[in-house]
Design a protein around this motif. Sequence first.
Motif, PDB file in Angstrom:
ATOM      1  N   ALA A 169       1.062  -1.395   0.194  1.00  0.00           N
ATOM      2  CA  ALA A 169       0.233   0.388   0.018  1.00  0.00           C
ATOM      3  C   ALA A 169       1.047   0.746   0.116  1.00  0.00           C
ATOM      4  N   ARG A 228       9.016   4.585 -10.002  1.00  0.00           N
ATOM      5  CA  ARG A 228       9.780   3.500 -11.229  1.00  0.00           C
ATOM      6  C   ARG A 228       9.979   2.442 -10.044  1.00  0.00           C
ATOM      7  N   ALA A 229      10.983   2.802  -9.004  1.00  0.00           N
ATOM      8  CA  ALA A 229      11.639   1.471  -8.272  1.00  0.00           C
ATOM      9  C   ALA A 229       9.934   1.050  -7.392  1.00  0.00           C
ATOM     10  N   ARG A 263       7.853  -0.926  -9.175  1.00  0.00           N
ATOM     11  CA  ARG A 263       8.907  -2.854  -8.773  1.00  0.00           C
ATOM     12  C   ARG A 263       8.874  -3.527  -7.656  1.00  0.00           C
ATOM     13  N   ALA A 264       8.607  -2.811  -7.270  1.00  0.00           N
ATOM     14  CA  ALA A 264       8.439  -2.971  -5.988  1.00  0.00           C
ATOM     15  C   ALA A 264       7.356  -4.050  -5.403  1.00  0.00           C
ATOM     16  N   VAL A 265       6.063  -3.256  -6.161  1.00  0.00           N
ATOM     17  CA  VAL A 265       5.170  -3.914  -6.074  1.00  0.00           C
ATOM     18  C   VAL A 265       4.348  -4.348  -7.239  1.00  0.00           C
ATOM     19  N   ARG A 266       5.124  -5.012  -8.262  1.00  0.00           N
ATOM     20  CA  ARG A 266       4.983  -5.014  -9.577  1.00  0.00           C
ATOM     21  C   ARG A 266       3.841  -6.183  -9.572  1.00  0.00           C
ATOM     22  N   THR A 267       3.393  -7.333  -7.958  1.00  0.00           N
ATOM     23  CA  THR A 267       1.849  -8.027  -8.227  1.00  0.00           C
ATOM     24  C   THR A 267       0.613  -7.184  -8.146  1.00  0.00           C
ATOM     25  N   TRP A 288       2.833  -0.812 -14.949  1.00  0.00           N
ATOM     26  CA  TRP A 288       3.708  -1.449 -15.187  1.00  0.00           C
ATOM     27  C   TRP A 288       4.277  -1.008 -16.305  1.00  0.00           C
ATOM     28  N   GLU A 289       4.442  -0.953 -17.298  1.00  0.00           N
ATOM     29  CA  GLU A 289       5.372  -1.494 -18.926  1.00  0.00           C
ATOM     30  C   GLU A 289       4.931   0.524 -19.190  1.00  0.00           C
ATOM     31  N   ALA A 290       4.137   1.025 -19.237  1.00  0.00           N
ATOM     32  CA  ALA A 290       3.370   2.752 -18.500  1.00  0.00           C
ATOM     33  C   ALA A 290       4.792   3.611 -18.384  1.00  0.00           C
ATOM     34  N   ASN A 332       7.282   1.590 -16.692  1.00  0.00           N
ATOM     35  CA  ASN A 332       9.113   1.276 -16.574  1.00  0.00           C
ATOM     36  C   ASN A 332       9.353   1.673 -18.266  1.00  0.00           C
TER      37      ASN A 332
END
Lengths: 313, 483
Positions: free
Chosen positions: A6, A93-94, A97-101, A108-110, A112
Amino acid sequence: MLSRAAANLYWLARYMERADNVARILEVAERASIMPNSAGEPQSEWHSVVIASGNEQGYFERYDEISREKVVHYLTVDTSNPGSIRSCIEKARANARAVRTVLTSDIWEALNQTWLDLIGDKREDVARGELQAFLAWVKERAQMFSGGAHATMLRDEGYWFLRLGTMIERADNTARILDVKYHILLPTDEGIGGGMDYYQWTVLLRSVSASRSYYYRYRDTLRPWQIAEFLILSEEMPRSLIACVAEVHSLLDEIAKLDGRRHECHRLAGQIYSHLRYARIGDIFETGLHEFLVEFIDRNHRVSDEIADAYLQ
Amino acid sequence: MEVNSYRPVDHCFDEMMRTRTAPRAAYQKVREWLAAADPASLDLRRREAEILFMRIGVTFAVYGEGGDPERIIPFDIIPRVINGREWDLIARGLEQRVRALNQFLVDVYSKCEILHAGVIDTDLVLRNPAFLPEMNGFTPAGGVFTHVAGIDMVRVGEDEFYVLEDNARTPSGVSYMLEDREIMMRLFPDLMAAHKVAPVEHYPTELLTTLKSVAPSSGGADPTVVVLTPGMYNSAYYEHTYLADRMGVELVEGQDLFVDENRVYMRTTRGPQQVDVIYRRIDDDFLDPLTFNPNSTLGVAGLIGAVRAGHVTLANAPGAGVCDDKSVYIHVPEMIEFYLGEKPILKNVPTYRCGREADRAYVLDHLDELVVKEVRGSGGYGMLVGPHATKAEQAAFAERIKADPDEYIAQPTLALSTSPTFVDQGIAPRHIDLRPFVLMGAKGVSIVPGGLTRVALREGSLVVNSSQGGGTKDTWVLLEEPC
């Protein structure tokens, strides 16, 4: 949902919103600086930008004087400035990346791709003098992020914490932009300001993308008290203080429905919201616009702290 | 080089070519496709694949070399094809092998029958650094230690498959198996449609089923499963997010968990929530600072107590690493006979233990033909490929072996099979291996057809590890024999 996840979502949204806002104020300042007969010091516009972005202290630790080149570099690509657009996108972005799930692949792709472009093709844009193109790109990416979130994310806690981050940050930014310019909104004897005031008001509205909607809403010429009312008390204006606070208030309500617990952040958000809802612009001017804004920024900050306390750790 | 001038390497089994000019049946269509394709368009597709991997963020991290630490593993667009009959043999061999490894683990942490029977040297097991005395007398839920095993195999002939090593701790690479397939379906739908390729995308579902099957009996009706990652700086972080995502479970770090009265909870926005099964991607040593490495900040204090109390299941179980040690590897065929009473289906590579005097003498005499590995090394580091090493390198390695013989094993240099690979010079044979992933739950073994094929991109190289310039290929198991 994990508290850490969160928190990542909340900060991801705040950083993207911040990057968007820095791009907006820079865009407007650039426009102002190319206008003829700027009143006051030639550099005051750039100084306002640094203050509105909340980076004044950091800036003067590095530089002795204000100049367009320095301000632009400092707020766009400077890796040593934690508030630069580059740093904001890197941190967004960091966090993602830590909550990609819990993010959809679209979001995410936008994000990244934004980061990859920033350290790739877009790296030299500002140095090459293509500031406008760079800022337009930042705004476009920020909107792709929020559009992607709106269109693809499950409407549950994850989305709500993301929106909370966006709204808290947006309220902060609108309040800061207003505070930097509050003096131009103060009532004067002239009913309608001179050419220069008029111009400044336009700048202010543009920096929150409210110029067109002002005319649409009031069907009237620019009047300072109406501008203030529009940006502070008009719920239909999506970047106004009350619109942000209203959403924070209802998001916190949704979250509370999940487990029936209410926290200090609920009380505070409710208080700020009702205060704005029943306020009149005349009263705000009477007690002092600057004082009002300073207090708002402080309370908004406290809401953020209380949200962290209740959910994010 | 065009596919028509593709020639296998001498004395090496080639996956595509039966003879110098005649293809093997399984590769017929791939070869036709390669012959018809324009090299420039293949190159375009290859670059397209790289962009996709970068954008999706299928990366691994290499630290200490400067620059952006995130890299993509090179992806080769030419699939590796295994026919149905071959896969059947491999799958039976894998199931047999993993069952034996698991029984071995249950045994050495309880009755130690295999040690009492004198089949395996007691010291080799009980004094092994991967053996955890803390797990003595403990049998995990469902009697399963190795929920996920990655078995590294190579092929040297038509029906000759060897197991190079067993990975029973936290084997990685399965996300590449899945993403490689995704990319192939995006790039070459027609080629895939022309083959009946066994699907692999149900792996995460199989994994979740496996994990839920070993939930503690005290667990809820629908057990709460999580993936435990060391965090975003771990080189396999992408895979951790990928698996959690596809299983629809939380991806947690040590700091998100805590133990109270031998029960594990995660910190959520709605307060603590109990966790039943942890698919951990953290090494044993870092799991619990109270039991193992006290400086670990990745783990969870009290976790091992909760495991032993039976309130949470760790997959793989702590201590499973003792079966994938390279000196224990030597005895896997004996384990298969001891526990299952069967003949091993997959072969072990003959292995010399440098700790034994006779073996050591032989190894030192034949360094130019052998591969020497550290007993506990991995990732292709710390090994000597004799035939490719200079005299000086061999001499230096000989000194290391003499100084610490127990730490080394040696094996004959296998002629790893080659597969057509798209490289700068065109289509050329490159050596490959195969890592299938074997799942074992309370109800049995399941294997998704195929696995991860790794390819040594440098000409002549036998080292396929991604940290050493290896790439990956999509692995196709054909459901039907081509006519």
